[in-house]
Design a protein around this motif. Structure first.
Motif, PDB file in Angstrom:
ATOM      1  N   ARG A 194       0.849  -1.187   0.000  1.00  9.77           N
ATOM      2  CA  ARG A 194       0.000   0.000   0.000  1.00  9.77           C
ATOM      3  C   ARG A 194       0.885   1.237   0.000  1.00  9.77           C
ATOM      4  N   PHE A 195       0.339   2.326  -0.575  1.00 12.22           N
ATOM      5  CA  PHE A 195       1.105   3.572  -0.646  1.00 12.22           C
ATOM      6  C   PHE A 195       0.168   4.718  -0.973  1.00 12.22           C
ATOM      7  N   GLY A 196       0.587   5.912  -0.564  1.00 11.04           N
ATOM      8  CA  GLY A 196      -0.145   7.119  -0.902  1.00 11.04           C
ATOM      9  C   GLY A 196       0.493   7.802  -2.098  1.00 11.04           C
ATOM     10  N   TRP A 197      -0.275   8.649  -2.754  1.00 10.41           N
ATOM     11  CA  TRP A 197       0.223   9.369  -3.920  1.00 10.41           C
ATOM     12  C   TRP A 197      -0.486  10.717  -4.043  1.00 10.41           C
ATOM     13  N   GLU A 198       0.145  11.594  -4.819  1.00  9.46           N
ATOM     14  CA  GLU A 198      -0.448  12.888  -5.152  1.00  9.46           C
ATOM     15  C   GLU A 198      -0.309  13.114  -6.647  1.00  9.46           C
ATOM     16  N   LEU A 199      -1.226  13.873  -7.192  1.00  8.18           N
ATOM     17  CA  LEU A 199      -1.144  14.326  -8.571  1.00  8.18           C
ATOM     18  C   LEU A 199      -0.694  15.780  -8.522  1.00  8.18           C
ATOM     19  N   VAL A 200       0.554  16.031  -8.952  1.00  7.44           N
ATOM     20  CA  VAL A 200       1.220  17.311  -8.741  1.00  7.44           C
ATOM     21  C   VAL A 200       1.287  18.112 -10.039  1.00  7.44           C
ATOM     22  N   ASN A 201       0.916  19.384  -9.944  1.00 11.90           N
ATOM     23  CA  ASN A 201       1.057  20.314 -11.060  1.00 11.90           C
ATOM     24  C   ASN A 201       2.539  20.639 -11.185  1.00 11.90           C
ATOM     25  N   GLU A 202       3.135  20.279 -12.316  1.00  8.20           N
ATOM     26  CA  GLU A 202       4.575  20.471 -12.470  1.00  8.20           C
ATOM     27  C   GLU A 202       4.960  21.943 -12.598  1.00  8.20           C
ATOM     28  N   ALA A 203       4.012  22.810 -12.908  1.00  9.00           N
ATOM     29  CA  ALA A 203       4.303  24.241 -13.035  1.00  9.00           C
ATOM     30  C   ALA A 203       4.370  24.935 -11.682  1.00  9.00           C
ATOM     31  N   ASP A 204       3.435  24.629 -10.780  1.00  8.42           N
ATOM     32  CA  ASP A 204       3.393  25.372  -9.517  1.00  8.42           C
ATOM     33  C   ASP A 204       3.512  24.502  -8.263  1.00  8.42           C
ATOM     34  N   GLY A 205       3.605  23.184  -8.425  1.00 10.62           N
ATOM     35  CA  GLY A 205       3.786  22.292  -7.285  1.00 10.62           C
ATOM     36  C   GLY A 205       2.525  21.977  -6.500  1.00 10.62           C
ATOM     37  N   SER A 206       1.385  22.539  -6.891  1.00 11.19           N
ATOM     38  CA  SER A 206       0.140  22.229  -6.185  1.00 11.19           C
ATOM     39  C   SER A 206      -0.259  20.783  -6.455  1.00 11.19           C
ATOM     40  N   ALA A 207      -0.996  20.204  -5.524  1.00  8.11           N
ATOM     41  CA  ALA A 207      -1.419  18.802  -5.652  1.00  8.11           C
ATOM     42  C   ALA A 207      -2.907  18.702  -5.343  1.00  8.11           C
ATOM     43  N   PRO A 208      -3.756  18.980  -6.330  1.00 10.87           N
ATOM     44  CA  PRO A 208      -5.193  18.990  -6.074  1.00 10.87           C
ATOM     45  C   PRO A 208      -5.823  17.615  -5.882  1.00 10.87           C
ATOM     46  N   VAL A 209      -5.127  16.563  -6.288  1.00  5.98           N
ATOM     47  CA  VAL A 209      -5.663  15.216  -6.172  1.00  5.98           C
ATOM     48  C   VAL A 209      -4.675  14.365  -5.387  1.00  5.98           C
ATOM     49  N   ALA A 210      -5.208  13.560  -4.468  1.00  7.17           N
ATOM     50  CA  ALA A 210      -4.367  12.644  -3.698  1.00  7.17           C
ATOM     51  C   ALA A 210      -5.166  11.380  -3.419  1.00  7.17           C
ATOM     52  N   GLY A 211      -4.459  10.299  -3.221  1.00  7.40           N
ATOM     53  CA  GLY A 211      -5.137   9.046  -2.945  1.00  7.40           C
ATOM     54  C   GLY A 211      -4.227   8.030  -2.291  1.00  7.40           C
ATOM     55  N   PHE A 212      -4.758   6.832  -2.199  1.00  2.73           N
ATOM     56  CA  PHE A 212      -4.104   5.726  -1.522  1.00  2.73           C
ATOM     57  C   PHE A 212      -4.419   4.475  -2.325  1.00  2.73           C
ATOM     58  N   ASP A 213      -3.414   3.713  -2.696  1.00  8.83           N
ATOM     59  CA  ASP A 213      -3.629   2.506  -3.486  1.00  8.83           C
ATOM     60  C   ASP A 213      -3.103   1.279  -2.755  1.00  8.83           C
ATOM     61  N   VAL A 214      -3.776   0.169  -2.999  1.00 10.08           N
ATOM     62  CA  VAL A 214      -3.358  -1.143  -2.507  1.00 10.08           C
ATOM     63  C   VAL A 214      -3.150  -2.014  -3.733  1.00 10.08           C
ATOM     64  N   ILE A 215      -1.965  -2.608  -3.843  1.00 15.36           N
ATOM     65  CA  ILE A 215      -1.668  -3.459  -4.991  1.00 15.36           C
ATOM     66  C   ILE A 215      -1.391  -4.884  -4.530  1.00 15.36           C
ATOM     67  N   THR A 216      -1.762  -5.824  -5.388  1.00 13.35           N
ATOM     68  CA  THR A 216      -1.448  -7.230  -5.186  1.00 13.35           C
ATOM     69  C   THR A 216      -0.513  -7.651  -6.302  1.00 13.35           C
ATOM     70  N   LEU A 217       0.576  -8.329  -5.944  1.00 11.47           N
ATOM     71  CA  LEU A 217       1.610  -8.708  -6.897  1.00 11.47           C
ATOM     72  C   LEU A 217       1.595 -10.199  -7.192  1.00 11.47           C
ATOM     73  N   ASP A 218       2.059 -10.555  -8.385  1.00 13.75           N
ATOM     74  CA  ASP A 218       2.261 -11.967  -8.689  1.00 13.75           C
ATOM     75  C   ASP A 218       3.643 -12.376  -8.185  1.00 13.75           C
ATOM     76  N   GLY A 219       4.032 -13.598  -8.423  1.00 10.90           N
ATOM     77  CA  GLY A 219       5.312 -14.110  -7.942  1.00 10.90           C
ATOM     78  C   GLY A 219       6.524 -13.449  -8.552  1.00 10.90           C
ATOM     79  N   GLU A 220       6.336 -12.740  -9.673  1.00 12.58           N
ATOM     80  CA  GLU A 220       7.440 -12.051 -10.331  1.00 12.58           C
ATOM     81  C   GLU A 220       7.442 -10.556 -10.019  1.00 12.58           C
ATOM     82  N   GLY A 221       6.562 -10.111  -9.119  1.00 11.06           N
ATOM     83  CA  GLY A 221       6.531  -8.716  -8.722  1.00 11.06           C
ATOM     84  C   GLY A 221       5.733  -7.815  -9.645  1.00 11.06           C
ATOM     85  N   ARG A 222       4.947  -8.406 -10.551  1.00 11.88           N
ATOM     86  CA  ARG A 222       4.082  -7.605 -11.418  1.00 11.88           C
ATOM     87  C   ARG A 222       2.704  -7.467 -10.760  1.00 11.88           C
TER      88      ARG A 222
END
Length: 127
Positions: free
Chosen positions: A84-112
């Motif tokens: 699990r990890f958090g993330w932000e969607l960052v405006n590369e021009a001004d550094g603002s981050a109007p969108v943020a979230g949290f994702d949970v991923i499940t991996l296979d045996g090869e890490g995909r």
């Protein structure tokens, strides 16, 4: 199944590479490198499976938020085949981050990625 911390970090790095790819060929390759062929992505706005549909969701996000990039927020945490990890969607021009979230991923045996369950914590009005 046990996946080590390096695998979590590597999988998340490939995940962000896909989400930050803006050229169609780079996006296609990044999605294929990050997800299994039948991998899925589900969040409040999408429920898709397979490389083509996942790439379409990512392309749509870039159309809605041009000039923005997805960035890891905090550390990646995981156990067994899940991370699990958090993330932000960052405006590369001004550094603002109007969108943020949290994702949970499940991996296979090869890490995909087999599955992503995404949650939106911060979304601008009208988005």
């Amino acid at each position: 199944m046990t996946v080590n911390t390096y695998s979590y970090d590597s999988a998340v790095a490939r995940y962000f590479e896909a989400w930050n790819a803006t050229e169609p060929e780079a996006l296609r390759k990044a999605v294929a490198a990050a997800w299994t062929a039948d991998g899925s992505y589900t969040d409040p706005l999408a429920d898709v499976r397979g490389h083509e549909q996942i790439a379409a969701v990512i392309a749509a996000a870039h159309e809605q938020f041009p000039g923005f990039a997805f960035r890891l927020l905090g550390a990646v945490d995981g156990h067994h085949d899940t991370a699990r990890f958090g993330w932000e969607l960052v405006n590369e021009a001004d550094g603002s981050a109007p969108v943020a979230g949290f994702d949970v991923i499940t991996l296979d045996g090869e890490g995909r990625i087999r599955q992503v369950l995404g949650f939106l914590d911060r979304v601008p009005a009208g988005a």
